[in-house]
Enzyme design. Structure first.
Site, PDB file in Angstrom:
ATOM      1  N   MET A 162      39.630  23.141  12.494  1.00  0.00           N
ATOM      2  CA  MET A 162      38.231  22.971  12.891  1.00  0.00           C
ATOM      3  C   MET A 162      37.391  23.778  11.918  1.00  0.00           C
ATOM      4  O   MET A 162      37.668  24.948  11.660  1.00  0.00           O
ATOM      5  CB  MET A 162      37.975  23.377  14.341  1.00  0.00           C
ATOM      6  CG  MET A 162      38.298  24.777  14.743  1.00  0.00           C
ATOM      7  SD  MET A 162      37.789  25.026  16.465  1.00  0.00           S
ATOM      8  CE  MET A 162      38.469  26.646  16.781  1.00  0.00           C
TER       9      MET A 162
ATOM     10  N   HIS B 276      37.707  36.174  16.450  1.00  0.00           N
ATOM     11  CA  HIS B 276      37.554  34.732  16.215  1.00  0.00           C
ATOM     12  C   HIS B 276      37.434  33.940  17.518  1.00  0.00           C
ATOM     13  O   HIS B 276      37.749  34.420  18.593  1.00  0.00           O
ATOM     14  CB  HIS B 276      38.658  34.181  15.318  1.00  0.00           C
ATOM     15  CG  HIS B 276      40.056  34.249  15.872  1.00  0.00           C
ATOM     16  ND1 HIS B 276      41.075  33.478  15.375  1.00  0.00           N
ATOM     17  CD2 HIS B 276      40.602  34.990  16.865  1.00  0.00           C
ATOM     18  CE1 HIS B 276      42.183  33.731  16.023  1.00  0.00           C
ATOM     19  NE2 HIS B 276      41.925  34.635  16.925  1.00  0.00           N
ATOM     20  N   GLU B 277      36.948  32.714  17.380  1.00  0.00           N
ATOM     21  CA  GLU B 277      36.644  31.813  18.503  1.00  0.00           C
ATOM     22  C   GLU B 277      35.621  32.422  19.464  1.00  0.00           C
ATOM     23  O   GLU B 277      35.692  32.221  20.672  1.00  0.00           O
ATOM     24  CB  GLU B 277      37.928  31.424  19.258  1.00  0.00           C
ATOM     25  CG  GLU B 277      39.021  30.862  18.387  1.00  0.00           C
ATOM     26  CD  GLU B 277      38.556  29.726  17.489  1.00  0.00           C
ATOM     27  OE1 GLU B 277      37.577  29.040  17.839  1.00  0.00           O
ATOM     28  OE2 GLU B 277      39.156  29.536  16.421  1.00  0.00           O
ATOM     29  N   GLY B 278      34.665  33.143  18.917  1.00  0.00           N
ATOM     30  CA  GLY B 278      33.625  33.760  19.729  1.00  0.00           C
ATOM     31  C   GLY B 278      33.951  35.210  19.982  1.00  0.00           C
ATOM     32  O   GLY B 278      34.892  35.533  20.714  1.00  0.00           O
TER      33      GLY B 278
END
Length: 601
Positions: A162, A441-443
């Site tokens: 992504m 990561h990922e927020g």
């Protein structure tokens, strides 16, 4: 030192005693399976982990991927290991049969994957991102996109990523500038740059399928103008074979503190005529679709935090049981034999802290995984919606609590082992480095905390919040039939009161005070809520252990269950009381951080 991976007994406890995964075989999707097949899959993963990943774990950490200006080079043993995973079917464990999958429950796939993750560092990250990519396309893509891209990813021939983050916008996705221009044939020409793209380039698969967020020319500004595109590294010919290069260029590799087996890349799209992209779903709905993958990835991040915590704990326990050093304070004879360090009270404290963090976090991520499954495969629409409500609310906590407390557990593992923990002859320092990315990561933790208090708590008249509290109240009421657990059930009830008062105070501050001030301590709110959730899951584990002890199991299991009760006691006596301090800060809208001026640093 023997190589220590996961605690198989604890995994069995989680799967079959705490979450009753065997009951899933009554659902239509899983009716071909039974406990034996579940165990066979987990054991196969363990075998692959020990045979292919564990021997190269240190090599993957030391010999990072390199880029010679034309091609990425990764040690060839990793491809051999990943091929073994794909050939076993575990790479597509949860996928539909007709897409080459095994239709296994996600909770079983997660347990199997834990062995692979511990043994291979983040080498399995390529597969995990590919699975999440394929799941998104299967949910939101056209039949043509599924046929063209999902099937090869399920087979392991293609891998996926992504691509969201840009050099100038970071986590602020509304500011992204990657551009998409529609062509006459219905495809789009993509141009722009992305950074920190995990698995963005490598030689482990035939092709790489990038899911790219971009703004169609003329689209509204902000997040409402973002669309999602499939942008492959290589285009395909009509017969499905690899075709031309698609102007997806590797601009460079980032060299990381940990997680070194998985490339982290800077990518440039469409430097000449524009990379060809295929729209996923509708225009301007890209962020909504990408959240399907992001939320799945957030559970994966939480799971990574938990699994690495468990691995570090297991390794340091084994070390402590076999490392003689010193004598107890009560021993006055310098000629007496040294004791193994596990006899020292402070070492026991550090091991108990690790156990309470690691096994609490593991229960949380498996609970989240099961909720995700329930939201799709439960018998009734009402049950599916209820599971979705709980999962949607809990996702920020599932992602964040294990990713914050996993590294804390790994730090304690290093401390238990002393100097031996700090050197790379033992893997606990690597576990810490690998785990340290998870709060980022990922927020990030800060972003997750804002999502929790500003969106998830008030959403739908606080539906998710109320459902979560109701689940905890049910457990408290059930625990009352076990007098030995009264201390815990009573304390959890008080913690819920603290949480409720704190929540109302923060919501009130958000509507009556400077919003930036009201949210200045949002991370402490998430941590408070996370501690209450972990305490709840420890009470659930203790109920199971108490019932099992009453049945007088054999000695090894008796010790196992007593360990559960002691770890629960540790968390309730040492960790849960901290929420009172955090609550006071939040109720009083403490302004210490808010008032600090940049020039004062």
């Amino acid at each position: 030192m023997p190589a220590t991976l996961m605690n198989q007994r604890d995994l069995e406890f989680m799967l079959y005693e705490l979450f009753d995964s065997e009951a899933l075989t009554s659902r239509e999707r899983y009716q071909d399976h039974d406990r034996q097949t579940f165990n066979e899959v987990v054991n196969t993963a363990k075998t692959i982990a020990e045979k292919y990943f564990l021997p190269i774990r240190r090599k993957l950490d030391i010999e990072q991927p390199t880029f010679d200006g034309k091609k990425v080079h990764i040690i060839p043993e990793l491809k051999t290991a990943i091929d073994a995973v794909n050939e076993s079917g575990i790479g597509a464990a949860t996928a539909d049969y007709d897409l080459g999958g095994m239709q296994l429950p996600p909770i079983i796939a997660s347990a199997a994957g834990s062995y692979l993750s511990v043994a291979g560092g983040v080498g399995m990250g390529y597969n995990m991102l590919t699975t999440a990519n394929a799941n998104l396309l299967q949910a939101h893509g056209s039949a043509e996109l599924i046929e063209t891209w999902v099937k090869p990813m399920r087979e392991g021939r293609f891998m996926g990523t992504m691509a969201m983050t840009e050099p100038g916008s970071g986590s602020a996705l509304g500011d992204l500038t990657t551009k998409a221009v529609k062509a006459e044939n219905g495809t789009y020409r993509i141009s722009g740059s992305k950074i920190y793209i995990s698995g963005g380039d490598h030689d482990l698969s035939e092709n790489i399928v990038h899911l790219v967020l971009a703004r169609i020319q003329g689209a509204p500004k902000g997040v409402k103008g973002i669309s999602l595109f499939v942008v492959p590294k290589f285009l395909l010919n009509d017969d499905g074979s690899l075709g031309d290069d698609n102007e997806v260029a590797l601009a460079g590799l980032f060299h990381k503190m940990g997680g070194r087996a998985q490339t982290s890349t800077a990518l440039s799209f469409g430097e000449k005529n524009g990379a060809i992209g295929y729209l996923v779903g509708e225009e301007h709905c890209g962020l909504k679709y990408m959240f399907h993958m992001m939320n799945e990835a957030r559970i994966m991040v939480g799971t990574s935090g938990a699994v690495l915590a468990v691995a570090g704990y297991q390794y340091s326990v084994d070390y402590a049981k076999n490392r003689p050093q010193g004598r107890l304070p009560s021993c006055k004879d310098p000629q007496s034999p040294m004791v193994n360090i596990i006899e020292h009270a402070d070492v026991k404290r550090m091991l108990l802290a690790q156990k309470s963090y690691a096994e609490g976090a593991m229960a949380l991520v498996l609970y989240g995984t099961q909720l995700s499954d329930d939201s799709h495969t439960s018998a009734t629409a009402e049950q599916r919606q209820y599971a979705h409500t709980l999962l949607d609310f809990l996702t920020p906590i599932i992602k964040t609590w294990p990713s914050e407390y996993g590294p804390k557990a790994n730090s304690l593992a290093i401390q238990v082992m002393g100097g031996h923990g700090y050197i790379n002859e033992h893997p606990v320092e690597m576990f810490y480095r690998d785990n340290r990315l998870n709060p980022i990561h990922e927020g990030t933790t800060g972003i997750q905390s804002l999502d929790l208090i500003t969106r998830k708590v008030p959403m739908n008249n606080m539906q998710g919040y109320k459902a979560t509290l109701a689940e905890m109240v049910k457990t408290i009421e059930y625990a009352k039939q076990y007098p030995s657990l009264n201390e815990f059930s009573s304390q959890l009830s008080q913690a819920l009161d603290t949480l409720s008062v704190t929540t109302q105070a923060v919501l009130s501050a958000m509507s009556t005070k400077n919003i930036d001030l009201a949210l200045a301590n949002s991370v402490k709110y998430l941590e408070l809520f996370g501690h209450v959730i972990i305490a709840w899951l420890w009470l659930k584990q203790s109920i199971v252990a108490t019932k099992a002890i009453a049945e007088q199991p054999h000695q090894a299991d008796m010790h196992f269950y007593q360990g559960k009760l002691q770890a629960c006691q540790y968390f309730y006596r040492f960790e849960l009381p901290e929420i009172s301090v955090w609550s006071n800060l939040l109720i009083n809208t403490d302004s210490t951080s808010f008032d600090m001026q940049p020039d004062w640093f």
